[in-house]
Design a protein around this motif. Structure first.
Motif, PDB file in Angstrom:
ATOM      1  N   GLU A 150       0.836  -1.206   0.000  1.00 14.52           N
ATOM      2  CA  GLU A 150       0.000   0.000   0.000  1.00 14.52           C
ATOM      3  C   GLU A 150       0.870   1.256   0.000  1.00 14.52           C
ATOM      4  O   GLU A 150       0.518   2.261  -0.625  1.00 14.52           O
ATOM      5  CB  GLU A 150      -0.926  -0.014   1.212  1.00 14.52           C
ATOM      6  CG  GLU A 150      -1.786   1.243   1.358  1.00 14.52           C
ATOM      7  CD  GLU A 150      -2.694   1.526   0.165  1.00 14.52           C
ATOM      8  OE1 GLU A 150      -3.162   2.675   0.072  1.00 14.52           O
ATOM      9  OE2 GLU A 150      -2.939   0.616  -0.667  1.00 14.52           O
ATOM     10  N   LEU A 151       2.012   1.205   0.675  1.00 12.89           N
ATOM     11  CA  LEU A 151       2.955   2.318   0.629  1.00 12.89           C
ATOM     12  C   LEU A 151       3.376   2.588  -0.810  1.00 12.89           C
ATOM     13  O   LEU A 151       3.355   3.738  -1.274  1.00 12.89           O
ATOM     14  CB  LEU A 151       4.176   1.995   1.491  1.00 12.89           C
ATOM     15  CG  LEU A 151       5.307   3.027   1.459  1.00 12.89           C
ATOM     16  CD1 LEU A 151       4.898   4.286   2.217  1.00 12.89           C
ATOM     17  CD2 LEU A 151       6.586   2.438   2.049  1.00 12.89           C
ATOM     18  N   TYR A 152       3.714   1.543  -1.531  1.00 15.40           N
ATOM     19  CA  TYR A 152       4.139   1.700  -2.923  1.00 15.40           C
ATOM     20  C   TYR A 152       2.970   2.141  -3.806  1.00 15.40           C
ATOM     21  O   TYR A 152       3.154   2.925  -4.744  1.00 15.40           O
ATOM     22  CB  TYR A 152       4.747   0.396  -3.435  1.00 15.40           C
ATOM     23  CG  TYR A 152       6.228   0.283  -3.161  1.00 15.40           C
ATOM     24  CD1 TYR A 152       7.154   0.289  -4.194  1.00 15.40           C
ATOM     25  CD2 TYR A 152       6.715   0.181  -1.864  1.00 15.40           C
ATOM     26  CE1 TYR A 152       8.520   0.201  -3.948  1.00 15.40           C
ATOM     27  CE2 TYR A 152       8.069   0.091  -1.601  1.00 15.40           C
ATOM     28  CZ  TYR A 152       8.974   0.098  -2.644  1.00 15.40           C
ATOM     29  OH  TYR A 152      10.325   0.015  -2.398  1.00 15.40           O
ATOM     30  N   ARG A 153       1.775   1.653  -3.506  1.00 15.43           N
ATOM     31  CA  ARG A 153       0.620   2.055  -4.309  1.00 15.43           C
ATOM     32  C   ARG A 153       0.329   3.539  -4.126  1.00 15.43           C
ATOM     33  O   ARG A 153       0.015   4.247  -5.088  1.00 15.43           O
ATOM     34  CB  ARG A 153      -0.616   1.226  -3.946  1.00 15.43           C
ATOM     35  CG  ARG A 153      -1.802   1.521  -4.871  1.00 15.43           C
ATOM     36  CD  ARG A 153      -2.970   0.608  -4.624  1.00 15.43           C
ATOM     37  NE  ARG A 153      -3.712   0.918  -3.423  1.00 15.43           N
ATOM     38  CZ  ARG A 153      -5.023   0.732  -3.274  1.00 15.43           C
ATOM     39  NH1 ARG A 153      -5.733   0.225  -4.279  1.00 15.43           N
ATOM     40  NH2 ARG A 153      -5.620   1.012  -2.142  1.00 15.43           N
ATOM     41  N   GLN A 154       0.440   4.026  -2.901  1.00 13.18           N
ATOM     42  CA  GLN A 154       0.207   5.448  -2.675  1.00 13.18           C
ATOM     43  C   GLN A 154       1.306   6.300  -3.302  1.00 13.18           C
ATOM     44  O   GLN A 154       1.044   7.431  -3.725  1.00 13.18           O
ATOM     45  CB  GLN A 154       0.078   5.721  -1.172  1.00 13.18           C
ATOM     46  CG  GLN A 154      -1.194   5.146  -0.577  1.00 13.18           C
ATOM     47  CD  GLN A 154      -1.477   5.610   0.835  1.00 13.18           C
ATOM     48  OE1 GLN A 154      -0.922   6.604   1.302  1.00 13.18           O
ATOM     49  NE2 GLN A 154      -2.363   4.904   1.526  1.00 13.18           N
ATOM     50  N   ALA A 155       2.510   5.754  -3.395  1.00 12.79           N
ATOM     51  CA  ALA A 155       3.569   6.459  -4.127  1.00 12.79           C
ATOM     52  C   ALA A 155       3.207   6.531  -5.607  1.00 12.79           C
ATOM     53  O   ALA A 155       3.400   7.565  -6.263  1.00 12.79           O
ATOM     54  CB  ALA A 155       4.903   5.743  -3.935  1.00 12.79           C
ATOM     55  N   GLN A 156       2.647   5.454  -6.127  1.00 11.54           N
ATOM     56  CA  GLN A 156       2.213   5.435  -7.521  1.00 11.54           C
ATOM     57  C   GLN A 156       1.102   6.443  -7.775  1.00 11.54           C
ATOM     58  O   GLN A 156       1.042   7.086  -8.839  1.00 11.54           O
ATOM     59  CB  GLN A 156       1.728   4.019  -7.872  1.00 11.54           C
ATOM     60  CG  GLN A 156       1.237   3.849  -9.293  1.00 11.54           C
ATOM     61  CD  GLN A 156       0.947   2.385  -9.605  1.00 11.54           C
ATOM     62  OE1 GLN A 156       1.843   1.603  -9.859  1.00 11.54           O
ATOM     63  NE2 GLN A 156      -0.323   2.004  -9.579  1.00 11.54           N
ATOM     64  N   GLN A 157       0.237   6.636  -6.788  1.00  8.55           N
ATOM     65  CA  GLN A 157      -0.870   7.567  -6.913  1.00  8.55           C
ATOM     66  C   GLN A 157      -0.454   9.014  -6.631  1.00  8.55           C
ATOM     67  O   GLN A 157      -1.272   9.924  -6.782  1.00  8.55           O
ATOM     68  CB  GLN A 157      -1.992   7.162  -5.956  1.00  8.55           C
ATOM     69  CG  GLN A 157      -2.627   5.814  -6.277  1.00  8.55           C
ATOM     70  CD  GLN A 157      -3.567   5.330  -5.184  1.00  8.55           C
ATOM     71  OE1 GLN A 157      -3.481   5.768  -4.029  1.00  8.55           O
ATOM     72  NE2 GLN A 157      -4.488   4.441  -5.543  1.00  8.55           N
ATOM     73  N   VAL A 195      -0.005   5.286   5.861  1.00  6.14           N
ATOM     74  CA  VAL A 195      -0.877   4.860   4.765  1.00  6.14           C
ATOM     75  C   VAL A 195      -2.308   4.623   5.217  1.00  6.14           C
ATOM     76  O   VAL A 195      -3.246   4.750   4.422  1.00  6.14           O
ATOM     77  CB  VAL A 195      -0.326   3.597   4.062  1.00  6.14           C
ATOM     78  CG1 VAL A 195       1.067   3.847   3.527  1.00  6.14           C
ATOM     79  CG2 VAL A 195      -0.338   2.377   4.984  1.00  6.14           C
ATOM     80  N   GLY A 196      -2.517   4.260   6.481  1.00  7.69           N
ATOM     81  CA  GLY A 196      -3.856   4.043   7.023  1.00  7.69           C
ATOM     82  C   GLY A 196      -4.314   2.604   6.931  1.00  7.69           C
ATOM     83  O   GLY A 196      -4.187   1.960   5.874  1.00  7.69           O
ATOM     84  N   ILE A 197      -4.839   2.092   8.040  1.00  7.88           N
ATOM     85  CA  ILE A 197      -5.339   0.711   8.074  1.00  7.88           C
ATOM     86  C   ILE A 197      -6.462   0.520   7.059  1.00  7.88           C
ATOM     87  O   ILE A 197      -6.512  -0.495   6.343  1.00  7.88           O
ATOM     88  CB  ILE A 197      -5.817   0.343   9.495  1.00  7.88           C
ATOM     89  CG1 ILE A 197      -4.615   0.201  10.435  1.00  7.88           C
ATOM     90  CG2 ILE A 197      -6.626  -0.959   9.483  1.00  7.88           C
ATOM     91  CD1 ILE A 197      -4.978  -0.105  11.873  1.00  7.88           C
TER      92      ILE A 197
END
Length: 231
Positions: free
Chosen positions: A83-90, A148-150
């Motif tokens: 999720e950390l990487y996904r939020q970086a992608q976003q 990132v948030g649960i």
């Protein structure tokens, strides 16, 4: 005592230049030996073990209690990192974003973070992610969970159809654990989850490559995730 072993295996032929039938026969022998070894461990284990293995080339699978729900311990940290990487992608964050360590961040089993100076030491999100993989640092994992948030982690899992995989609490939150708010998954879902990341269903190609480089960080652990990928 309950334990879960989740394995995503990429099995390759030891004789790549031999005839296809010969390779297939050798691979089947390897599968049989692997299954026999797992059966022996399961028989002697003072606990309940779940196993999920998939050959990413052939799709062949081996499951032992694949749909049973188990506490995940540190394995759930993989979902936090994804999720950390996904939020970086976003564009919601950058791996180079800087965080100043606070005394309230520090919990047990944090080999690196507990040696840092609260209020002074600054680390990047990528630094924290590396600590999570290299030494399973619980404080680093908790900072990333807050970042990132649960709910966001579980939303990612929902989007992949992983109904029995859940991040319910931060690391070392013993009160939450005693109340039954455990981080959970099944061997089958953990295997599917890792394959989804490998297949590019979560991250774009550059970030997928970065994610697996992160997971390949050398470590001493009872649970080693060794993936060879061509993303």
């Amino acid at each position: 005592m309950r334990r879960v072993i989740v394995v995503l295996a990429l099995m390759a032929s030891a004789a790549a230049q031999t005839a296809p039938n010969t390779r297939a026969a050798k691979q089947q022998v390897l599968w049989q030996k692997l299954e026999a070894s797992i059966t022996d461990v399961d028989r002697s284990l003072d606990g309940v073990m779940g196993v999920a293995i998939e050959d990413l080339n052939s799709g062949q699978k081996y499951l032992l209690r694949g749909d049973d729900v188990f506490p995940q311990a540190s394995s759930i940290k993989i979902a936090v990192l994804a999720e950390l990487y996904r939020q970086a992608q976003q564009g919601k964050l950058k791996p180079t974003d800087v965080y100043t360590v606070k005394a309230s961040d520090l919990v047990a089993d944090s080999p690196i973070m507990n040696g840092l100076t609260p209020g002074v030491t600054q680390v990047t999100l990528r630094d924290l992610a590396t600590m999570v993989v290299a030494v399973s640092d619980n404080s680093a994992a908790n900072i990333l969970i807050d970042r990132v948030g649960i709910e966001s982690v579980n939303s990612l899992l929902d989007s992949l159809g992983l109904a029995h995989t859940r991040l319910r609490r931060k690391m070392m939150d013993l009160k939450a654990a005693s109340e039954g708010r455990e981080n959970i998954s099944t061997p089958s879902e953990m295997m599917t989850w890792l394959e989804d990341v490998y297949r590019g269903k979560v991250l774009n190609k550059p970030l997928s490559e970065g994610f697996f480089r992160l997971l390949s960080t050398k470590k001493n652990s009872w649970f080693l995730l060794e993936l060879q990928v061509d993303c």
